[in-house]
Write a protein that holds these residues in place. Structure first.
Motif, PDB file in Angstrom:
ATOM      1  N   GLU A 263      -4.805   5.026   2.707  1.00  0.00           N
ATOM      2  CA  GLU A 263      -4.393   5.370   1.352  1.00  0.00           C
ATOM      3  C   GLU A 263      -2.948   4.957   1.101  1.00  0.00           C
ATOM      4  N   VAL A 266      -2.776   1.147   0.694  1.00  0.00           N
ATOM      5  CA  VAL A 266      -3.217   0.686  -0.623  1.00  0.00           C
ATOM      6  C   VAL A 266      -2.141   0.956  -1.670  1.00  0.00           C
ATOM      7  N   LYS A 267      -1.507   2.122  -1.611  1.00  0.00           N
ATOM      8  CA  LYS A 267      -0.457   2.458  -2.569  1.00  0.00           C
ATOM      9  C   LYS A 267       0.736   1.506  -2.447  1.00  0.00           C
ATOM     10  N   SER A 270      -0.486  -3.865  -4.411  1.00  0.00           N
ATOM     11  CA  SER A 270      -0.685  -3.844  -5.862  1.00  0.00           C
ATOM     12  C   SER A 270      -1.889  -4.663  -6.309  1.00  0.00           C
ATOM     13  N   VAL A 272      -5.291  -4.413  -4.831  1.00  0.00           N
ATOM     14  CA  VAL A 272      -6.621  -3.850  -4.609  1.00  0.00           C
ATOM     15  C   VAL A 272      -6.601  -2.354  -4.883  1.00  0.00           C
ATOM     16  N   SER A 273      -7.731  -1.840  -5.386  1.00  0.00           N
ATOM     17  CA  SER A 273      -7.869  -0.399  -5.588  1.00  0.00           C
ATOM     18  C   SER A 273      -8.312   0.239  -4.281  1.00  0.00           C
ATOM     19  N   LEU A 274      -8.286   1.572  -4.238  1.00  0.00           N
ATOM     20  CA  LEU A 274      -8.697   2.277  -3.028  1.00  0.00           C
ATOM     21  C   LEU A 274     -10.172   2.015  -2.721  1.00  0.00           C
ATOM     22  N   ASP A 275     -11.019   2.008  -3.753  1.00  0.00           N
ATOM     23  CA  ASP A 275     -12.440   1.738  -3.538  1.00  0.00           C
ATOM     24  C   ASP A 275     -12.658   0.323  -3.018  1.00  0.00           C
ATOM     25  N   GLU A 276     -11.954  -0.639  -3.616  1.00  0.00           N
ATOM     26  CA  GLU A 276     -12.075  -2.034  -3.162  1.00  0.00           C
ATOM     27  C   GLU A 276     -11.588  -2.178  -1.729  1.00  0.00           C
ATOM     28  N   ARG A 311      -9.671 -11.472  -3.748  1.00  0.00           N
ATOM     29  CA  ARG A 311     -10.035 -10.486  -2.751  1.00  0.00           C
ATOM     30  C   ARG A 311     -11.253 -10.948  -1.945  1.00  0.00           C
TER      31      ARG A 311
END
Length: 384
Positions: A263, A266-267, A270, A272-276, A311
């Motif tokens: 987590e 990912v933060k 910039s 990809v999202s957390l789900d991705e 991605r």
């Protein structure tokens, strides 16, 4: 150039010869290989001037200082000295003819070689491996040479090519088994690299490609070592470089990281999202390795909105690998795991063949994973 151990003989070790014998001095010193650099500058009227030296050396980190030793008989050195600045061009292994041209005394040395000005205006040669832009700070006497000291104002690595070497009167190139970085806070990682090195070197040799080994250090990925013959034409970084641990950089390591670290990773990024990110990491973990592919290798149905989905091109699934056409696989990476199941090191293959099929990718990946699994098992057994 390769070296082998030899038993000294009476012919080699002759106590009757003294350092004052110039020919003997050159013969003994010739046993020590040196790099080859071009020292260059530009005179007030815009005329470029350069000279080849094999005496370049790093002197100090703080402040960043370098040195070289021009002969007192040099005709170029007084002209360079008068400018008060110079650039150091580290010549590549393919630039022997450039070296010979600049070793002559004609006045047209720069006519047939491409160059561009450094930030201070000194010539930086096309094809140089690296360059340093320097201000001349001191000149000391050194027998029939002078010792020039310069402060490095700017510098860069121009290519991943091997450097040109001078050894026993001839030119050649270094054939590295492996290269390892050094630095504070990396003792544990470097100890692991040292134990893994024979397997890494054998993998690079057997596959005919290059291996890059990275490890985590706080919030960075540090490129710790490399092995191979320098075939790779696309390596985005060099040994010793540190990259921020931010999605998607470091995804091979993060596939085996705890959820809270994923987590944070990912933060920090910039793109990809957390789900991705979880989808990508799950795929890497299931497969056991990650793949980076040139977007041009993918069929149109993998292209979204007229452009490559970065991605998916960075780590496509198996079904996408089967759609490859004429593109290139940039790298394949797999982890060396510790006893707790987290990634201790990441081993990446570079310099892979062009136009690889999905079967080729599987073959190289399987060899890589077999190697990292053996290293992981050996490290776990030694710790337990």
């Amino acid at each position: 150039m390769t070296a082998s151990s030899q038993t000294p003989t009476a012919e080699v070790v002759d106590v009757k010869k003294k350092p004052s014998d110039a020919q003997w001095f050159r013969q003994v010193m010739g046993r020590y290989p040196t790099g080859v650099v071009l020292i260059s500058s530009v005179e007030d009227d815009g005329t470029p001037v350069g000279m080849i030296v094999g005496t370049f050396a790093s002197v100090s980190l703080d402040p960043p200082l370098v040195s070289f030793m021009p002969a007192r008989t040099s005709t170029s050195w007084p002209r360079i000295r008068a400018t008060g600045q110079f650039a150091v061009n580290v010549l590549g292994a393919t630039q022997e003819q450039v070296c010979r041209a600049f070793s002559g005394r004609n006045g047209t040395k720069f006519d047939e070689v491409g160059w561009s000005p450094s930030p201070q205006g000194s010539p930086v040669l096309d094809g140089a491996v690296a360059w340093m832009d320097c201000t001349l700070t001191d000149v000391f006497e050194g027998g029939d040479h002078e010792i020039a000291l310069g402060k490095v104002e700017d510098m860069d690595i121009a290519s991943a090519d091997l450097p040109l070497l001078f050894f026993q009167g001839g030119f050649g190139q270094f054939t590295p088994h492996s290269m390892v970085t050094a630095g504070p806070g990396l003792a544990r990682e470097l100890a692991l690299v040292d134990r893994a090195r024979p397997e890494i070197e054998a993998l690079a040799h057997n596959l005919g490609c290059d291996c890059l080994v990275g490890g985590r250090a706080d919030n960075e990925i540090v490129l710790l070592a490399s092995a191979g013959q320098g075939h790779a034409q696309w390596i985005p970084a060099v040994v010793g470089e540190r990259l921020p641990l931010a999605a998607p950089v470091g995804r091979t390591a993060m596939a085996w990281a705890p959820p809270e670290e994923i987590e944070q990773w990912v933060k920090a990024g910039s793109t990809v999202s957390l789900d991705e990110a979880h989808h990508m990491l799950d795929m890497i973990r299931t497969r056991g390795y990650s793949v980076s592919i040139d977007g041009d290798a993918l069929e149109p149905d993998v292209i979204s909105g007229g452009r490559i989905d970065a991605r998916r091109a960075m780590d496509p699934g198996t079904e996408v690998l089967g759609q490859m056409t004429a593109g290139d696989v940039h790298s394949i990476a797999a982890p060396i795991l510790g006893a707790d199941g987290t990634a201790l090191l990441i081993v990446s293959l570079y310099g892979l063949p062009k136009n690889m099929s999905s079967a080729d990718v599987s073959r190289y990946a399987n060899a890589l994973v077999a190697t990292t699994n053996r290293i992981s098992a050996a490290l776990s057994a030694s710790i337990s």
